[in-house]
Write a protein that holds these residues in place. Structure first.
Motif, PDB file in Angstrom:
ATOM      1  N   UNK A  61     -97.678  17.514 -62.735  1.00 17.57           N
ATOM      2  CA  UNK A  61     -97.269  17.474 -61.337  1.00 17.57           C
ATOM      3  C   UNK A  61     -96.517  16.161 -61.126  1.00 17.57           C
ATOM      4  N   UNK A  62     -95.199  16.269 -61.026  1.00 18.50           N
ATOM      5  CA  UNK A  62     -94.376  15.066 -60.964  1.00 18.50           C
ATOM      6  C   UNK A  62     -94.541  14.310 -59.651  1.00 18.50           C
ATOM      7  N   UNK A  63     -95.102  14.956 -58.629  1.00 24.15           N
ATOM      8  CA  UNK A  63     -95.373  14.245 -57.384  1.00 24.15           C
ATOM      9  C   UNK A  63     -96.518  13.246 -57.542  1.00 24.15           C
ATOM     10  N   UNK A 186     -87.741  12.813 -71.421  1.00 26.66           N
ATOM     11  CA  UNK A 186     -87.258  13.926 -70.601  1.00 26.66           C
ATOM     12  C   UNK A 186     -88.058  14.018 -69.314  1.00 26.66           C
ATOM     13  N   UNK A 187     -89.377  13.906 -69.412  1.00 26.78           N
ATOM     14  CA  UNK A 187     -90.202  13.915 -68.203  1.00 26.78           C
ATOM     15  C   UNK A 187     -89.812  12.755 -67.292  1.00 26.78           C
ATOM     16  N   UNK A 188     -89.582  11.586 -67.873  1.00 22.40           N
ATOM     17  CA  UNK A 188     -89.148  10.440 -67.083  1.00 22.40           C
ATOM     18  C   UNK A 188     -87.832  10.697 -66.371  1.00 22.40           C
ATOM     19  N   UNK A 189     -86.917  11.383 -67.040  1.00 20.06           N
ATOM     20  CA  UNK A 189     -85.639  11.704 -66.413  1.00 20.06           C
ATOM     21  C   UNK A 189     -85.819  12.696 -65.266  1.00 20.06           C
ATOM     22  N   UNK A 190     -86.706  13.675 -65.440  1.00 19.71           N
ATOM     23  CA  UNK A 190     -86.988  14.610 -64.351  1.00 19.71           C
ATOM     24  C   UNK A 190     -87.541  13.876 -63.133  1.00 19.71           C
ATOM     25  N   UNK A 191     -88.390  12.888 -63.371  1.00 24.04           N
ATOM     26  CA  UNK A 191     -88.942  12.090 -62.267  1.00 24.04           C
ATOM     27  C   UNK A 191     -87.820  11.323 -61.574  1.00 24.04           C
ATOM     28  N   UNK A 192     -86.936  10.718 -62.349  1.00 26.68           N
ATOM     29  CA  UNK A 192     -85.816   9.964 -61.781  1.00 26.68           C
ATOM     30  C   UNK A 192     -84.918  10.859 -60.933  1.00 26.68           C
ATOM     31  N   UNK A 198     -92.631  20.281 -60.905  1.00 30.09           N
ATOM     32  CA  UNK A 198     -93.459  20.363 -62.103  1.00 30.09           C
ATOM     33  C   UNK A 198     -92.614  20.361 -63.378  1.00 30.09           C
ATOM     34  N   UNK A 199     -93.183  19.788 -64.427  1.00 27.48           N
ATOM     35  CA  UNK A 199     -92.685  19.956 -65.796  1.00 27.48           C
ATOM     36  C   UNK A 199     -93.689  20.824 -66.532  1.00 27.48           C
ATOM     37  N   UNK A 200     -93.206  21.810 -67.294  1.00 34.08           N
ATOM     38  CA  UNK A 200     -94.080  22.774 -67.959  1.00 34.08           C
ATOM     39  C   UNK A 200     -93.821  22.777 -69.456  1.00 34.08           C
ATOM     40  N   UNK A 201     -94.902  22.860 -70.223  1.00 43.67           N
ATOM     41  CA  UNK A 201     -94.810  22.973 -71.679  1.00 43.67           C
ATOM     42  C   UNK A 201     -95.711  24.132 -72.109  1.00 43.67           C
ATOM     43  N   UNK A 202     -95.274  25.341 -71.811  1.00 43.50           N
ATOM     44  CA  UNK A 202     -95.966  26.566 -72.185  1.00 43.50           C
ATOM     45  C   UNK A 202     -97.405  26.545 -71.648  1.00 43.50           C
ATOM     46  N   UNK A 203     -98.391  26.938 -72.458  1.00 40.14           N
ATOM     47  CA  UNK A 203     -99.782  26.993 -72.016  1.00 40.14           C
ATOM     48  C   UNK A 203    -100.689  26.299 -73.030  1.00 40.14           C
ATOM     49  N   UNK A 204    -101.922  26.045 -72.604  1.00 41.14           N
ATOM     50  CA  UNK A 204    -102.919  25.500 -73.519  1.00 41.14           C
ATOM     51  C   UNK A 204    -103.568  26.592 -74.352  1.00 41.14           C
ATOM     52  N   UNK A 205    -103.702  27.802 -73.791  1.00 41.22           N
ATOM     53  CA  UNK A 205    -104.328  28.891 -74.537  1.00 41.22           C
ATOM     54  C   UNK A 205    -103.398  29.362 -75.645  1.00 41.22           C
TER      55      UNK A 205
END
Length: 230
Positions: A61-63, A186-192, A198-205
Motif C-alpha cells: 500500500x503505497x499510501x 521500481x516501487x520507489x519510482x511508483x511512490x515518486x 498499490x504495487x502488486x507482485x502476484x500472490x503469496x499462495x
C-alpha cells in the motif's frame, strides 16, 4: 486437495487479511486491461471457492509509504530488501527504464542463464529467443545495469488502474542484490510518481518459501483483493 484441518487454517488466515480494493480502468489499454481483469478474477485452479488472485495478493500500500525514503525505512535491516539493494548499488548497478526491443539478445541471455529458478524448471517459452516484444500503452519495462552498462536483470510492470503489477522479473543469479535493487527502485519510482495506490507482485499462495521471503523482504504483504472494472 487440502484436508479439513488445512482448509480451516487456510480460512482463518484468509479472513484475517486486510482488504484492498483494486480497480481496473479500461481506458488505459482496453483489450489488455479487460483480459487481465478476467484472468485475475477467474476461479482459482486449486481452491475453487475463491478467485484466482483474490486471496493472498502480494501488495504494498503505497499510501503507507508517502516517500521513497519512508519505503526504504520500512524494508531496512540486516538481510532486508534495502540492505541488499544498497549492496548492489555500491557495486555499480543502477536502474533504467528500457525498451525491451533494444535488448533482445541480452534478455535472451538472462532467460537462458539457468535451467531452474525457485526449484522449478524454466518454462519452455523462456528458452525460445523472442525477436520482438509487443509494446502496450499500460506496460513499462525496467532494467538493472552493471557498472559496465550491461543488462543484469529486467522487469515488466503493467498499470491496470489504481495499481501496478509486476508480470516478469528475471536476472542473473550472482548474489549481488540486483533483484532487490530492481524491485525496490521500481516501487520507489511508483511512490515518486504518485499515480497508483498499490504495487502488486502476484500472490503469496503457490509461491515457494524462498520467493515468499523475497516478497516479504521488499515490503509486500498478503491482502484480500476485491476487484472492480471501469
Amino acid at each position: 486437495m487440502p484436508n479439513l484441518s488445512q482448509s480451516i487454517t487456510l480460512i482463518k488466515t484468509l479472513l484475517a487479511m486486510p482488504v484492498a480494493h483494486l480497480r481496473f480502468e479500461r481506458h488505459l489499454e482496453p483489450a489488455n486491461v479487460l483480459s487481465t481483469y478476467r484472468y485475475y478474477t477467474k476461479r482459482h485452479p486449486k481452491y475453487f471457492v475463491i478467485g484466482h488472485k483474490s486471496w493472498g495478493a502480494a501488495l504494498i500500500d503505497l499510501q503507507q509509504c508517502t516517500t521513497r525514503a519512508a519505503y526504504l525505512e520500512r524494508i531496512k535491516g540486516k538481510n532486508a530488501g534495502a540492505y541488499h539493494a544498497r549492496r548492489a548499488r555500491m557495486r555499480g548497478y543502477h536502474l533504467m527504464e528500457i525498451d525491451r526491443n533494444n535488448y533482445v539478445d541480452a534478455i535472451h541471455d538472462i532467460n537462458t542463464s539457468v535451467d531452474q529458478r525457485q526449484g522449478r524448471p524454466m518454462d519452455a517459452h523462456y528458452q525460445e529467443k523472442q525477436l520482438h516484444f509487443e509494446v502496450l500503452a499500460n506496460y513499462r519495462c525496467f532494467g538493472v545495469f552493471s557498472a559496465a552498462n550491461e543488462l543484469a536483470a529486467y522487469a515488466t510492470l503493467g498499470r491496470f488502474g489504481n495499481f501496478s503489477a509486476f508480470s516478469q522479473l528475471m536476472g542473473y543469479r550472482n548474489n549481488d542484490g540486483i533483484m532487490h535493487l530492481l524491485v525496490s527502485d521500481i516501487v520507489g519510482q511508483l511512490i515518486d510518481e504518485g499515480q497508483v495506490r498499490y504495487a502488486m507482485y502476484d500472490t503469496f499462495f503457490g509461491a515457494l518459501p524462498g520467493l515468499q521471503q523475497f516478497k516479504t523482504m521488499l515490503g509486500f504483504e498478503p491482502y484480500r483483493a476485491r476487484y472492480s472494472l471501469q
